[in-house]
Write a protein that holds these residues in place. Structure first.
Motif, PDB file in Angstrom:
ATOM      1  N   LEU A   1       0.832  -1.196   0.000  1.00 30.43           N
ATOM      2  CA  LEU A   1       0.000   0.000   0.000  1.00 30.43           C
ATOM      3  C   LEU A   1       0.872   1.254   0.000  1.00 30.43           C
ATOM      4  O   LEU A   1       0.555   2.241  -0.681  1.00 30.43           O
ATOM      5  N   TYR A   2       1.981   1.205   0.733  1.00 29.91           N
ATOM      6  CA  TYR A   2       2.934   2.324   0.760  1.00 29.91           C
ATOM      7  C   TYR A   2       3.432   2.616  -0.664  1.00 29.91           C
ATOM      8  O   TYR A   2       3.451   3.764  -1.104  1.00 29.91           O
ATOM      9  N   HIS A   3       3.828   1.569  -1.392  1.00 23.22           N
ATOM     10  CA  HIS A   3       4.334   1.746  -2.758  1.00 23.22           C
ATOM     11  C   HIS A   3       3.248   2.221  -3.727  1.00 23.22           C
ATOM     12  O   HIS A   3       3.524   2.973  -4.670  1.00 23.22           O
ATOM     13  N   PHE A   4       2.025   1.803  -3.480  1.00 26.75           N
ATOM     14  CA  PHE A   4       0.912   2.272  -4.302  1.00 26.75           C
ATOM     15  C   PHE A   4       0.720   3.783  -4.116  1.00 26.75           C
ATOM     16  O   PHE A   4       0.625   4.539  -5.090  1.00 26.75           O
ATOM     17  N   VAL A   5       0.683   4.238  -2.872  1.00 28.86           N
ATOM     18  CA  VAL A   5       0.481   5.659  -2.575  1.00 28.86           C
ATOM     19  C   VAL A   5       1.663   6.484  -3.081  1.00 28.86           C
ATOM     20  O   VAL A   5       1.495   7.607  -3.567  1.00 28.86           O
ATOM     21  N   LYS A   6       2.859   5.897  -3.017  1.00 27.25           N
ATOM     22  CA  LYS A   6       4.091   6.597  -3.428  1.00 27.25           C
ATOM     23  C   LYS A   6       4.073   6.972  -4.914  1.00 27.25           C
ATOM     24  O   LYS A   6       4.778   7.886  -5.338  1.00 27.25           O
ATOM     25  N   LYS A   7       3.268   6.313  -5.700  1.00 23.06           N
ATOM     26  CA  LYS A   7       3.158   6.637  -7.122  1.00 23.06           C
ATOM     27  C   LYS A   7       2.527   8.025  -7.335  1.00 23.06           C
ATOM     28  O   LYS A   7       2.742   8.651  -8.364  1.00 23.06           O
ATOM     29  N   PHE A   8       1.762   8.481  -6.335  1.00 26.65           N
ATOM     30  CA  PHE A   8       1.020   9.739  -6.471  1.00 26.65           C
ATOM     31  C   PHE A   8       1.510  10.842  -5.534  1.00 26.65           C
ATOM     32  O   PHE A   8       1.398  12.020  -5.850  1.00 26.65           O
TER      33      PHE A   8
ATOM     34  N   HIS B   7      -1.516   4.983   7.019  1.00 23.77           N
ATOM     35  CA  HIS B   7      -2.110   4.851   8.359  1.00 23.77           C
ATOM     36  C   HIS B   7      -3.620   5.110   8.298  1.00 23.77           C
ATOM     37  O   HIS B   7      -4.418   4.352   8.864  1.00 23.77           O
ATOM     38  N   ASP B   8      -4.007   6.193   7.605  1.00 25.60           N
ATOM     39  CA  ASP B   8      -5.424   6.541   7.486  1.00 25.60           C
ATOM     40  C   ASP B   8      -6.216   5.466   6.739  1.00 25.60           C
ATOM     41  O   ASP B   8      -7.376   5.209   7.063  1.00 25.60           O
ATOM     42  N   ALA B   9      -5.584   4.869   5.743  1.00 27.64           N
ATOM     43  CA  ALA B   9      -6.259   3.798   4.983  1.00 27.64           C
ATOM     44  C   ALA B   9      -6.594   2.623   5.908  1.00 27.64           C
ATOM     45  O   ALA B   9      -7.723   2.106   5.886  1.00 27.64           O
TER      46      ALA B   9
ATOM     47  N   TRP C 213     -10.493  -0.266   9.436  1.00 26.63           N
ATOM     48  CA  TRP C 213     -10.936  -0.708  10.773  1.00 26.63           C
ATOM     49  C   TRP C 213     -12.304  -0.088  11.115  1.00 26.63           C
ATOM     50  O   TRP C 213     -13.196  -0.785  11.604  1.00 26.63           O
ATOM     51  N   ASN C 214     -12.462   1.193  10.835  1.00 26.27           N
ATOM     52  CA  ASN C 214     -13.733   1.873  11.154  1.00 26.27           C
ATOM     53  C   ASN C 214     -14.901   1.352  10.313  1.00 26.27           C
ATOM     54  O   ASN C 214     -16.052   1.450  10.735  1.00 26.27           O
ATOM     55  N   ALA C 215     -14.591   0.803   9.125  1.00 23.21           N
ATOM     56  CA  ALA C 215     -15.651   0.294   8.234  1.00 23.21           C
ATOM     57  C   ALA C 215     -15.775  -1.234   8.311  1.00 23.21           C
ATOM     58  O   ALA C 215     -16.430  -1.848   7.469  1.00 23.21           O
ATOM     59  N   ARG C 216     -15.141  -1.832   9.303  1.00 19.69           N
ATOM     60  CA  ARG C 216     -15.061  -3.308   9.377  1.00 19.69           C
ATOM     61  C   ARG C 216     -16.420  -4.001   9.392  1.00 19.69           C
ATOM     62  O   ARG C 216     -16.560  -5.111   8.881  1.00 19.69           O
ATOM     63  N   GLU C 217     -17.431  -3.357   9.947  1.00 19.40           N
ATOM     64  CA  GLU C 217     -18.752  -4.001  10.035  1.00 19.40           C
ATOM     65  C   GLU C 217     -19.426  -4.121   8.670  1.00 19.40           C
ATOM     66  O   GLU C 217     -20.331  -4.939   8.501  1.00 19.40           O
ATOM     67  N   ARG C 218     -18.972  -3.337   7.703  1.00 19.78           N
ATOM     68  CA  ARG C 218     -19.578  -3.366   6.353  1.00 19.78           C
ATOM     69  C   ARG C 218     -18.805  -4.256   5.382  1.00 19.78           C
ATOM     70  O   ARG C 218     -19.134  -4.320   4.205  1.00 19.78           O
TER      71      ARG C 218
ATOM     72  N   ILE D 268      -9.794  -8.349   0.770  1.00 20.91           N
ATOM     73  CA  ILE D 268      -9.512  -7.250   1.698  1.00 20.91           C
ATOM     74  C   ILE D 268      -8.602  -6.199   1.077  1.00 20.91           C
ATOM     75  O   ILE D 268      -8.740  -5.012   1.354  1.00 20.91           O
ATOM     76  N   GLN D 269      -7.647  -6.654   0.216  1.00 18.35           N
ATOM     77  CA  GLN D 269      -6.751  -5.659  -0.408  1.00 18.35           C
ATOM     78  C   GLN D 269      -7.518  -4.727  -1.336  1.00 18.35           C
ATOM     79  O   GLN D 269      -7.127  -3.573  -1.528  1.00 18.35           O
ATOM     80  N   ASN D 270      -8.626  -5.213  -1.909  1.00 17.71           N
ATOM     81  CA  ASN D 270      -9.441  -4.349  -2.755  1.00 17.71           C
ATOM     82  C   ASN D 270     -10.054  -3.206  -1.938  1.00 17.71           C
ATOM     83  O   ASN D 270     -10.131  -2.071  -2.410  1.00 17.71           O
ATOM     84  N   TYR D 271     -10.485  -3.532  -0.714  1.00 22.56           N
ATOM     85  CA  TYR D 271     -10.972  -2.486   0.181  1.00 22.56           C
ATOM     86  C   TYR D 271      -9.860  -1.460   0.451  1.00 22.56           C
ATOM     87  O   TYR D 271     -10.058  -0.251   0.366  1.00 22.56           O
ATOM     88  N   LEU D 272      -8.698  -1.999   0.792  1.00 25.44           N
ATOM     89  CA  LEU D 272      -7.571  -1.131   1.144  1.00 25.44           C
ATOM     90  C   LEU D 272      -7.178  -0.211  -0.014  1.00 25.44           C
ATOM     91  O   LEU D 272      -6.964   0.985   0.184  1.00 25.44           O
ATOM     92  N   TYR D 273      -7.060  -0.763  -1.210  1.00 28.54           N
ATOM     93  CA  TYR D 273      -6.651   0.044  -2.356  1.00 28.54           C
ATOM     94  C   TYR D 273      -7.712   1.085  -2.720  1.00 28.54           C
ATOM     95  O   TYR D 273      -7.384   2.209  -3.116  1.00 28.54           O
ATOM     96  N   LYS D 274      -8.973   0.696  -2.570  1.00 23.83           N
ATOM     97  CA  LYS D 274     -10.044   1.648  -2.852  1.00 23.83           C
ATOM     98  C   LYS D 274     -10.002   2.793  -1.830  1.00 23.83           C
ATOM     99  O   LYS D 274     -10.121   3.971  -2.196  1.00 23.83           O
ATOM    100  N   ILE D 275      -9.823   2.456  -0.570  1.00 18.59           N
ATOM    101  CA  ILE D 275      -9.724   3.485   0.481  1.00 18.59           C
ATOM    102  C   ILE D 275      -8.515   4.378   0.216  1.00 18.59           C
ATOM    103  O   ILE D 275      -8.607   5.605   0.269  1.00 18.59           O
ATOM    104  N   ALA D 276      -7.360   3.748  -0.070  1.00 18.45           N
ATOM    105  CA  ALA D 276      -6.132   4.513  -0.319  1.00 18.45           C
ATOM    106  C   ALA D 276      -6.283   5.423  -1.530  1.00 18.45           C
ATOM    107  O   ALA D 276      -5.858   6.578  -1.507  1.00 18.45           O
ATOM    108  N   ARG D 277      -6.905   4.908  -2.585  1.00 11.74           N
ATOM    109  CA  ARG D 277      -7.122   5.710  -3.787  1.00 11.74           C
ATOM    110  C   ARG D 277      -7.957   6.947  -3.484  1.00 11.74           C
ATOM    111  O   ARG D 277      -7.651   8.043  -3.916  1.00 11.74           O
TER     112      ARG D 277
END
Length: 196
Positions: A32-39, A51-53, A58-63, A70-79
């Motif tokens: 995720l760090y390397h993904f964000v580093k592209k931008f 960290h925010d991603a 964690w805050n959206a875990r119930e949904r 799970i990485q799709n959630y993370l990348y979407k949040i990071a994006r």
């Protein structure tokens, strides 16, 4: 991860399992760090976004859906976070540009006003000097414009130093009275300051 592993980790996270969250973090933080580093090029900002991603995950875990990677959630949040950050940066740059334009405009306007006021002051000063009697005006100009000392003026005109001092004193008083009589008291103060 296999689909069974997705299901298990997603369910564990959905049930607020901190260990599941740590496993996800250990598995995806670097990618995720390397993904964000592209931008984003600031390493501190990248760390904050990663960290925010994870915090948003964690805050959206119930949904979280059990079979959704799970990485799709993370990348979407990071994006979304990267997009928001870039949008903020663009807005900041726009604001900086607007402020620079306003400041430049203010400086130009101030310069024009200052030039106008300066010309007005010079005109008042010139009128005040011109109303002096000839000999007094000549002595005053030799002192103020030519920078001559009282002694040098006295030698050039063949008069005593005391006469030069008396003419200078009378010239100053006359100029101040002219300004007070003909113009605003504030201008008087400014001209007096210029004369001293």
């Amino acid at each position: 991860m296999s689909s069974k592993e997705f299901f298990l980790i997603n369910n564990r996270l959905k049930d607020s399992d901190h260990n599941a969250f740590l496993e996800i973090y250990d598995t995806y933080a670097k990618a995720l760090y390397h993904f964000v580093k592209k931008f984003i090029y600031d390493s501190a900002a990248i760390d904050d976004l990663v960290h925010d991603a994870f915090l948003n995950l964690w805050n959206a875990r119930e949904r979280i859906k059990p079979n959704y990677p799970i990485q799709n959630y993370l990348y979407k949040i990071a994006r979304n976070l990267v997009y928001k950050r870039l949008k903020e940066q663009m807005r900041f740059l726009e604001i900086q540009g607007e402020l620079a334009y306003i400041e430049e405009k203010r400086i130009v306007q101030y310069s024009v006003e200052e030039t106008f006021i300066d010309a007005e002051y010079k005109g008042i000063y010139k009128s005040a000097v011109e109303q002096l009697p000839n000999q007094r005006r000549r002595i005053f100009q030799m002192s103020r414009q030519e920078g001559l000392s009282h002694k040098e003026i006295a030698e050039r005109l063949g008069i005593s130093i005391n006469t030069v001092k008396e003419h200078m004193s009378l010239a100053m008083r006359s100029i101040q009275e002219y300004i007070a009589r003909e113009h605003n008291i504030l201008l008087k103060l400014l001209i007096v300051y210029l004369l001293s």
